[in-house]
Write a protein that holds these residues in place. Structure first.
Motif, PDB file in Angstrom:
ATOM      1  N   ALA A 229       0.927  -1.433  -0.100  1.00  0.00           N
ATOM      2  CA  ALA A 229      -0.103  -0.042   0.183  1.00  0.00           C
ATOM      3  C   ALA A 229       0.835   1.199   0.171  1.00  0.00           C
ATOM      4  O   ALA A 229       1.694   1.452   0.677  1.00  0.00           O
ATOM      5  N   LEU A 230       0.721   2.009  -0.978  1.00  0.00           N
ATOM      6  CA  LEU A 230       1.222   3.372  -0.959  1.00  0.00           C
ATOM      7  C   LEU A 230       0.407   4.402  -0.294  1.00  0.00           C
ATOM      8  O   LEU A 230      -0.775   4.778  -1.000  1.00  0.00           O
ATOM      9  N   ILE A 231       0.596   5.007   0.772  1.00  0.00           N
ATOM     10  CA  ILE A 231      -0.154   5.791   1.373  1.00  0.00           C
ATOM     11  C   ILE A 231       0.041   7.428   1.243  1.00  0.00           C
ATOM     12  O   ILE A 231       1.385   7.420   1.610  1.00  0.00           O
ATOM     13  N   GLY A 232      -0.866   8.202   1.097  1.00  0.00           N
ATOM     14  CA  GLY A 232      -0.429   9.762   1.116  1.00  0.00           C
ATOM     15  C   GLY A 232      -1.478  10.423   1.139  1.00  0.00           C
ATOM     16  O   GLY A 232      -2.685  10.018   0.583  1.00  0.00           O
ATOM     17  N   ILE A 233      -1.653  11.601   1.553  1.00  0.00           N
ATOM     18  CA  ILE A 233      -2.552  12.747   1.530  1.00  0.00           C
ATOM     19  C   ILE A 233      -2.906  12.923   0.102  1.00  0.00           C
ATOM     20  O   ILE A 233      -2.155  12.774  -0.810  1.00  0.00           O
ATOM     21  N   ASN A 234      -4.149  13.545  -0.257  1.00  0.00           N
ATOM     22  CA  ASN A 234      -4.777  14.157  -1.232  1.00  0.00           C
ATOM     23  C   ASN A 234      -3.657  15.100  -1.964  1.00  0.00           C
ATOM     24  O   ASN A 234      -3.190  15.945  -1.164  1.00  0.00           O
ATOM     25  N   GLY A 235      -3.161  15.022  -3.141  1.00  0.00           N
ATOM     26  CA  GLY A 235      -2.320  15.765  -3.821  1.00  0.00           C
ATOM     27  C   GLY A 235      -0.894  15.677  -3.682  1.00  0.00           C
ATOM     28  O   GLY A 235      -0.334  16.160  -3.804  1.00  0.00           O
ATOM     29  N   SER A 236      -0.731  14.248  -2.901  1.00  0.00           N
ATOM     30  CA  SER A 236       0.830  14.060  -2.433  1.00  0.00           C
ATOM     31  C   SER A 236       1.536  13.403  -3.520  1.00  0.00           C
ATOM     32  O   SER A 236       2.770  13.289  -3.510  1.00  0.00           O
TER      33      SER A 236
ATOM     34  N   TRP B  50      -6.428   2.838   7.207  1.00  0.00           N
ATOM     35  CA  TRP B  50      -7.074   1.604   7.569  1.00  0.00           C
ATOM     36  C   TRP B  50      -7.464   0.806   6.605  1.00  0.00           C
ATOM     37  O   TRP B  50      -7.447  -0.571   6.741  1.00  0.00           O
ATOM     38  N   GLU B  51      -7.738   1.554   5.373  1.00  0.00           N
ATOM     39  CA  GLU B  51      -8.080   0.691   4.421  1.00  0.00           C
ATOM     40  C   GLU B  51      -6.730  -0.277   3.849  1.00  0.00           C
ATOM     41  O   GLU B  51      -6.786  -1.427   3.401  1.00  0.00           O
ATOM     42  N   ALA B  52      -5.683   0.498   4.073  1.00  0.00           N
ATOM     43  CA  ALA B  52      -4.390  -0.163   3.546  1.00  0.00           C
ATOM     44  C   ALA B  52      -4.116  -1.295   4.576  1.00  0.00           C
ATOM     45  O   ALA B  52      -3.896  -2.514   4.072  1.00  0.00           O
TER      46      ALA B  52
ATOM     47  N   TYR C 162       3.596  -1.569   3.725  1.00  0.00           N
ATOM     48  CA  TYR C 162       3.329  -0.143   3.566  1.00  0.00           C
ATOM     49  C   TYR C 162       4.442   0.822   3.228  1.00  0.00           C
ATOM     50  O   TYR C 162       5.475   0.587   3.492  1.00  0.00           O
ATOM     51  N   ALA C 163       4.150   1.680   2.396  1.00  0.00           N
ATOM     52  CA  ALA C 163       5.021   2.668   2.102  1.00  0.00           C
ATOM     53  C   ALA C 163       4.221   4.186   2.212  1.00  0.00           C
ATOM     54  O   ALA C 163       3.003   4.006   2.207  1.00  0.00           O
TER      55      ALA C 163
END
Lengths: 257, 230
Positions: free
Chosen positions: B30-37, B188-190, B197-198
């Protein structure tokens, strides 16, 4: 306040400048004029010419507009697209007599045009080309707006599933653009039906040969047969209303689905 | 195995990715980041939908950065299901086979795993959001890609539905043993889907050990952006 402004200015002006002239045509219909027009073989020939030429011009316009939409979707930075885009706006700003003259010089007989001596001028083919020249950009703009409304992800997914741009366009984009294709064709057809200046410059106004409804009305006014001109004009209005109604109904059906 | 190395991308003056690198083996990452990242941009660069300014993308040691999307052998599940409305479910799922990608055996296996047998002849618009997502996933899996790229495909769904669908997706992806890059803004979805995770922040990608660590880093990033905006 705004509502009042609309009521005060819009409605009277709309009724006076748009509805009233059309009604003036209808009120000027005479039984003699109707009878004389309906038995005039040149009238029916101009109706036939108008419908056939406008249908073919709209079909040709749609074909080219499909090509333009392809460039718009995949090659927007290309020189071809930029030039085509510039030329798309040309028929809107150009006097249509100029368009007719340009066609005459390019394809007319005994001219310096690069395709002169083709014998195309003053034939039904010239009428079709003149109608196409002035109506193509409407079809192109409609198709481009259809392309712009598509989800870009649909195209991206098709690409990752192995489609190159051409395949995506014909397998996915075009089948999903039914509404835009229909509107583009109908708008091109209606613009072609209404064309006069370019048609008369390049196709001429030969009764029974290259005369179309618009030039038939012009001829009848010129020769003083006003009753016949009015009948033909009302026929044009009815034809135009029919086209616009088809477009509106189709759009409503599409919106409902 | 996918190795993305030193990916950079600017849109005008805005730098979205700066020397971003990530490695995915046979796992769900999972690649997690805020919107626009820049997480979707990174994924689209791997898919070939967006061109990178710099960097390398190696898929099983072959550099695919110059290849168009159709030659990359990647599966793509976008944010919206993006189903082909003029085709039925079966035709959607088998679309890749028109280009010689995938097999009928893979089709049979995937529709069985995703429980799509009863809706094969339905039109996409008649399906619920959950089923549309399943069809979108099946369509990307049937061509048997070397990696599956998922761009927040469940972002428009409510939490209850996500909680039901994500474990199903995980079990299917695990059975098929396909490497997956799952992009999301939601730790949570990740956690429900991924093996590891990253996070993506400031145009760079950082490997993290747990979803809690990812959550903390994302929270710090949101607070930092908020303070900058004050």
């Amino acid at each position: 306040m705004n509502k009042e402004v609309v009521r005060i200015f819009f409605l009277p002006l709309f009724l006076l400048l748009i509805v009233f002239p059309v009604l003036a045509l209808v009120f000027n219909l005479t039984t003699e004029g109707i009878k004389a027009t309906l038995v005039d073989p040149y009238f029916w020939n101009s109706v036939k010419n108008t419908i056939i030429a406008a249908l073919l011009a709209a079909a040709l316009g749609l074909l080219l507009a499909i090509g333009f939409a392809y460039y718009h979707l995949f090659y927007r930075n290309s020189v071809v697209y930029k030039i085509a885009n510039l030329f798309n706006d040309l028929p809107i700003a150009l006097p249509h007599t100029v368009a007719g003259l340009a066609l005459l010089l390019a394809f007319g007989r005994k001219t310096c045009g690069f395709l002169g001596e083709t014998g195309a001028a003053f034939t039904l083919f010239a009428v079709i080309l003149a109608m196409f020249f002035v109506s193509y950009s409407l079809a192109a703009r409609t198709l481009v707006s259809g392309v712009d409304q598509m989800e870009p992800e649909v195209i991206d997914v098709a690409r990752t599933l192995g489609d190159h741009p051409g395949k995506v366009f014909f397998r996915i984009v075009l089948p999903l653009m039914g509404e835009a294709l229909f509107s583009g064709f109908v708008l091109g057809f209606s613009r072609s039906v209404s064309e006069f200046a370019a048609v008369i410059m390049f196709g001429g106004n030969m009764p029974g040969k290259t005369q179309v409804l618009a030039s038939y009305v012009f001829t009848k006014v010129e020769t003083g047969d006003l009753d016949m001109a009015v009948t033909a004009a009302v026929f044009c209005v009815a034809l135009s209303l029919l086209i616009v109604s088809i477009l509106t109904i189709r759009r409503q059906i599409y919106a409902a689905s | 195995m996918l190795q993305a190395r030193g990916i950079s991308k600017c849109f005008g003056r805005l730098t979205v990715l700066q020397d971003a690198s990530l490695e995915i083996c046979n796992e769900i990452k999972a690649l997690i980041g805020i919107n626009g990242s820049g997480k979707s941009t990174f994924l689209k660069i791997i898919a070939g939908i967006i061109l990178a300014d710099n960097g390398q993308v190696l898929l099983n040691d072959k550099d695919i950065i110059g290849q168009p999307p159709e030659n990359r052998d990647v599966g793509y599940v976008p944010q919206h299901p993006a189903l082909f409305r003029h085709l039925n479910v079966k035709e959607n799922i088998l679309y890749g086979m028109r280009n010689g990608k995938g097999s009928l055996e893979a089709f049979e296996q995937i529709i069985e795993l995703l429980d799509l047998k009863d809706i094969l002849f339905k039109r996409p618009r008649t399906l619920s959001g959950g089923y549309q997502s399943r069809v979108s996933l099946a369509r990307a899996l049937v061509p048997q890609p070397k990696i599956l790229l998922m761009d927040e495909p469940l972002s428009s769904m409510d939490v209850v539905l996500k909680e039901r669908i994500l474990p199903d997706f995980r079990s299917v992806l695990k059975k098929l043993e396909i490497p997956v890059l799952y992009v999301t803004h939601d730790p949570w979805e990740a956690e429900l889907l991924a093996d590891n995770y990253a996070i993506i922040d400031n145009g760079q990608i950082k490997q993290v050990q747990t979803s809690t660590e990812a959550f903390d880093l994302i929270r710090t990033s949101i607070l930092r952006d908020f303070e900058r905006g004050q």
